[in-house]
Scaffold this motif. Structure first.
Motif: not given
Lengths: 82, 82
Positions: B17-26
């Motif tokens: 989920p943390q990776g997904k959140a960063i990906e979405n922000s980027l």
């Protein structure tokens, strides 16, 4: 697609409570030869862009690392099929 | 003293989920060429022991990595003065 690994670490002198907690736990478990534990982030991603390096630098400056307390380094693995 | 860097990453297939959140922000910030962001831990320490490698493996198995969902790799930098 290019695979990129980004290491985000706390700057020298910045207190690392997480590292301290791990160090205390390890010492308590009997691993008393362990010192100066520091914890950072390892962010891996695939980037589809013509100038990957420039892209990585900007993303690290803007979002992935806090320039006040963190340093970042990165490794770009050429042409990893994804 | 020997400097050791340990990389703890989520196993393939484990939701990040943390990776997904960063990906979405980027992606939201306009870096849409970024895919499959995965976040792990980078643990750095100094170890004072005659068999550093064995020490690192046991500590990772017991405390630093969750064998069910995480993998670990490590780098041992010979004889770094500390």
């Amino acid at each position: 697609m290019t695979k990129v690994s980004i290491h985000v670490t706390l700057k020298e002198g910045v207190l690392d409570p997480q590292g301290k907690a791990i160090e205390n736990s390890l010492n308590t478990l009997g691993y008393d030869g362990v010192h100066d534990v520091r914890v950072g982030k390892l962010i891996e991603m695939f980037i589809d862009h013509d100038d990957v390096e420039a892209q990585v630098k900007v993303m690290c400056d803007k979002l992935l690392a806090n320039p006040v307390i963190e340093n970042f380094t990165y490794e770009i693995e050429e042409g990893v099929a994804q």
